[in-house]
Design an enzyme around this catalytic site. Sequence first.
Site, short mmCIF file in Angstrom:
data_model
loop_
_atom_site.label_atom_id
_atom_site.label_comp_id
_atom_site.label_asym_id
_atom_site.label_seq_id
_atom_site.Cartn_x
_atom_site.Cartn_y
_atom_site.Cartn_z
N GLY A 16 4.19 -5.58 -2.61
CA GLY A 16 4.48 -4.24 -3.10
C GLY A 16 5.17 -3.47 -2.01
O GLY A 16 6.01 -4.03 -1.31
N GLU A 66 8.01 5.18 -3.68
CA GLU A 66 7.60 5.35 -2.27
C GLU A 66 8.19 6.61 -1.68
O GLU A 66 7.52 7.33 -0.93
CB GLU A 66 8.01 4.12 -1.44
N HIS A 90 6.45 9.75 -2.63
CA HIS A 90 5.23 9.93 -1.84
C HIS A 90 5.49 10.69 -0.53
O HIS A 90 4.56 11.24 0.05
CB HIS A 90 4.66 8.57 -1.42
N GLU A 134 -0.94 8.56 -6.59
CA GLU A 134 -0.40 7.40 -7.29
C GLU A 134 0.05 7.69 -8.72
O GLU A 134 1.05 7.16 -9.18
CB GLU A 134 -1.39 6.23 -7.26
#
Length: 873
Positions: free
Chosen positions: A288, A324, A327, A346
């Site tokens: 991941g 990503e 985030h 998430e």
Amino acid sequence: MRLSPAVILFSVAPSALLAAPTVQPVPQGLLPDTARPVAYRLDLTVLPDQPRFSGHTEIDVVLKAPTRSLYMHGRDLKVTTALARVGTAVTAATYTQVDPLGVVRLDFAKPLPAGKATLVFDYSAAFADGSAGLFHVKVGDQWYAWTQFESIDARGAYPGFDQPGYKTPFTVSVTTKPGFVTYSNGAEVRSEQRDGLVKHIFAETKPLPTYLVAFGAGPFATVSGSAAPTPERSAPLAVRVIGTQPNADKLDFALQNTGPIVGLLEKYFGRPFPFPKLDQIGTPILPGAMENAGADTYGDSILFLDKGASTSQKQEFGMVVSHELSHQWFGDLVTPKWWDDIWLNESFANWMGFRIGNEWRPDLKIGVNAIDEAFRAMTVDSLKAGRPIHQPIATSGDIDAAFDAVTYGKGGQVVAMIAAYMGDEKFRDGVRLHLNRHAYGNASTDDFFASLAEAAHDPRVLTALKSFVDQQGVPVVRFERTADGLKVSQKRYAMLGTDIAPQTWTIPLCFRVGDARHCDLLDKTSAVLPVADAGAIMPNAGGTGYYRFSLPEDEWRKLIGEAASLPPGEALAMTDSLWAAYRAGEVSPALLVEAAKAMAANPYSGASVDGGERLAALRSRGLIPANELPAYRALIDSLYAPKLAKLGFDPKAGAYTAEDPDQQKLRSDIVSLLSGEASDKNVRAKLAAAATAYLAGDKDALDQSLFGDGFGAYISGGETAVSALFEKAATSDDTLFRDAAIGALGGSGDEATGRWILAHITDTRLRPSDRLSMLRGMVSEPATRDMGYAWFLAHYDDFVKDNGIFVASTLPGYASAYCSVDKANEIEAALRPKVDQYKRGGLSLDRTVEQVHDCGVLTQARGAEVAALFAGK
Ligand SMILES: [Zn+2]
């Protein structure tokens, strides 16, 4: 004799100290607030070809009261110096790890006063081989090192206060071999020679939690550039892409496409990228990706695409990179206080990943994959064993279980549903408010709700959101026509033979009858809506609601009649709800086949193959008797072979690059069903010939989108082919090829191949992640399931040891493809002791046992009908 003031440790603390009245019990979750860290200085020596690394850590803390002893974190570190400095005074300390998950007690030789102190440690530790902590991997003939710290693996690389509520600046330096490339969260500010090595010193970071720190070293290849200024950011952002040498010529795609994705995110958040530079880093074994602040890491095949990359690879790149990078704001700029709020990170990033990925390349149809993922999450969420999206986390062993399909797939869809109901701009305003209020700090679920409520001006939004975030389970909404209009009623979805307590939600319901779209908030068990439009009912308009639906059989038939023209999200919703109705015992398997036939004509690739892939799951769980398999294969062939004939099929690399990306994906998905499920001789022969040429060195013979199926067809040539592919996979540094070949070997579905693999699976050239992947393939196929499962049971401890304890949270899921009540009991008996031993994987085991049990119950009740579907065909 002169003793160092710093005592050598890693021994058991004197029992007198353990018994001292001031000592609190060993914390299993949050640390007591005796000490609050305010800054870290990490000085590491990382020589990736060595078995161990070493470090010098200094942590500035503020002590709440005079302190003789405190708890912190550190796991399997060999500490040679531990002391505290207060002003110029130095106090020796005893460092003792008191819990296998990495709780440490620090006992000082004399009490430290309240106020500022600095804790100092010298230590060394072994590199990890799996992607947890500071890990190293040999690629080609060279070693490289990377970090992966979320959730609680930073403590395996440096001592600290390893929980997300503590955000401090970090100053990192990495000493390594001359000529090596290093990275960390900050930009490198200078380097200096040190004992024949080079010390790289990085700029002090913005406040970060321990789990977002990152560093690495090795003979990496890099390309550098920048993201152009945007209305939100006046200066260019330095962007660098870093990979191992075999990827040297695959770095450009990521460099070119990172900037545009950063720009789309800045536009949404209304704020510049929150950190001074961005490295995008590939590693061969990360399953991941990870959002380390300013230093994101990805599995190689996610980040490194060449010109032959398939639609699926581009979809994954767009979604994962957007996830990503989102985030960096939601998670890194504003961080949860504790792991019970990890859903904020998430669920939100999942939603943003698909959304921004879709804006980046609309032609790839990335957005609808969010809906697909949500329906997969519903399968997990419909079990009795489970968890709500937002849930207390009492102990460290429970943290990893929060990173599941419920947090990602369900959470993402719930965010989408609420954003759609609030209106996109109002929701975005709530998000921006939240980021502005808590930038570079921590925030909880309640803080986020407060920001949203302020932007929404509608209290029902929060009621709806909370009903999905705080309750486990999937609502199923039944639609029936009555004389007064449309009757809608809700209950919790349950599989056949399962008793589940009644539950209600506040559901933002959007549905379509014919061409007329309606939205309403269903907050009661049932309601009659004054809707009398003609035409088929689509109870989940656009497929964006997190609920299933149920219809009377004549209404199902009407909807199935429109399957070929349903838009992508609705097509997926129809198939999901119909199969859910079958598993609840409401509709017959014959209707599933009818729907698969109708849906095969839908132009969207994901919809067209959905029915076939679900029928394939019946086969792989062993529900289709062996004597009916030829009829099953003929059915799959009749559904998809005519479509492939129309599309054309040339396995050569790039044969269809000029085509629409979704049509390319449709072709490769159909090839997969025909070669795997239908055992279509023509398709398999073409694939096997192309794979043979590819493996002999003709790199243009086989398109990347066909690697898995091509190698699968190739190894049906028998043991010589199996052994040749194994040899190439075990020695390859091309992650895309290696993973596809390993996957094909594991998923062969052939007993002899399975035996051969088990005889060679301990080959030391295989990585721990390769073994996991092979086993996963073996247990997913009936012919190799028993032998794979037996090996898995016998080597459970090795899997945990080699891959890191994180994996223990998901390992019990390897048994989930079984389908029998007896087997469910056997799995429970075999795996419960393992779960207890590692304090991990309890939820995964509960879910597995329930799935296997429910499948057995359904088979007892309706299995004969499934068999009869194919009989005599
Ligand atoms: Zn994430």
